[in-house]
Design a protein around this motif. Sequence first.
Motif, PDB file in Angstrom:
ATOM      1  N   ALA A  20       0.834  -1.200   0.000  1.00  0.00           N
ATOM      2  CA  ALA A  20       0.000   0.000   0.000  1.00  0.00           C
ATOM      3  C   ALA A  20       0.870   1.252   0.000  1.00  0.00           C
ATOM      4  O   ALA A  20       1.906   1.303   0.638  1.00  0.00           O
ATOM      5  N   LYS A  21       0.424   2.249  -0.740  1.00  0.00           N
ATOM      6  CA  LYS A  21       1.152   3.514  -0.808  1.00  0.00           C
ATOM      7  C   LYS A  21       0.402   4.563   0.017  1.00  0.00           C
ATOM      8  O   LYS A  21      -0.809   4.694  -0.103  1.00  0.00           O
ATOM      9  N   PHE A  22       1.155   5.257   0.819  1.00  0.00           N
ATOM     10  CA  PHE A  22       0.591   6.314   1.647  1.00  0.00           C
ATOM     11  C   PHE A  22       1.273   7.628   1.280  1.00  0.00           C
ATOM     12  O   PHE A  22       2.458   7.656   0.982  1.00  0.00           O
ATOM     13  N   GLY A  23       0.512   8.677   1.320  1.00  0.00           N
ATOM     14  CA  GLY A  23       1.066   9.980   0.997  1.00  0.00           C
ATOM     15  C   GLY A  23       0.659  11.016   2.023  1.00  0.00           C
ATOM     16  O   GLY A  23      -0.268  10.809   2.807  1.00  0.00           O
ATOM     17  N   HIS A  24       1.346  12.115   2.020  1.00  0.00           N
ATOM     18  CA  HIS A  24       0.969  13.247   2.849  1.00  0.00           C
ATOM     19  C   HIS A  24       1.109  14.521   2.019  1.00  0.00           C
ATOM     20  O   HIS A  24       1.838  14.559   1.035  1.00  0.00           O
ATOM     21  N   ASP A 139      -3.378  15.036   5.293  1.00  0.00           N
ATOM     22  CA  ASP A 139      -2.998  16.443   5.299  1.00  0.00           C
ATOM     23  C   ASP A 139      -2.198  16.754   6.560  1.00  0.00           C
ATOM     24  O   ASP A 139      -2.674  16.537   7.674  1.00  0.00           O
ATOM     25  N   LEU A 140      -1.006  17.268   6.392  1.00  0.00           N
ATOM     26  CA  LEU A 140      -0.158  17.610   7.532  1.00  0.00           C
ATOM     27  C   LEU A 140      -0.752  18.740   8.372  1.00  0.00           C
ATOM     28  O   LEU A 140      -0.448  18.866   9.552  1.00  0.00           O
ATOM     29  N   THR A 153       4.781   9.292   1.188  1.00  0.00           N
ATOM     30  CA  THR A 153       5.351  10.155   0.157  1.00  0.00           C
ATOM     31  C   THR A 153       4.727  11.536   0.235  1.00  0.00           C
ATOM     32  O   THR A 153       3.503  11.664   0.335  1.00  0.00           O
ATOM     33  N   ASP A 154       5.553  12.566   0.155  1.00  0.00           N
ATOM     34  CA  ASP A 154       5.046  13.935   0.115  1.00  0.00           C
ATOM     35  C   ASP A 154       4.556  14.218  -1.305  1.00  0.00           C
ATOM     36  O   ASP A 154       5.335  14.233  -2.257  1.00  0.00           O
TER      37      ASP A 154
END
Length: 166
Positions: A20-24, A139-140, A153-154
Amino acid sequence: MKKLFLALMMMLPMAAMAQAKFGHVNSAEIMQAMPEFTQARTDIEALTKQYEADLKLMQDELQKKGEAFEKEQATLPENIKQRRQQDLQDMYQKIQQSYQDNQQALQQAQQEKMQAITTKIVDAIKKVGEAGGYVYIMDLTAGIPYISTTLSTDVTTQVKAQLGLK
């Protein structure tokens, strides 16, 4: 056999999670870069100045009439004195009501402008998420206690690119 089956079933979600890919994303940074945000802020500031100027004129008029009334009230008949006092009270209430109405109008205008901007950002995040195959993009600036920036990943620059921003 049951134990082997259970072990495989428990490992399957872990294997899926590993892929799974996670982003922010930093939506505040994106918003600051948007010309729509700059324009919205300029519009709200202009509206605020206009409302302040209108209220200042009303307050100046009330003050002028109040000073004039104070100077001549000793020589006025009682019925005229009461009428002028009521006029001054009405003007004061009108100023208070105008202030409240202006605050509500400013709040509504700000909400409308920010809603359009927020919707545009959310749509761009969704597109980046779908195109990149992300499971989550957090969302940061959302007040989440912790987001690992090394395990996710940003995608801020990708969202900016989606919006045509630098």
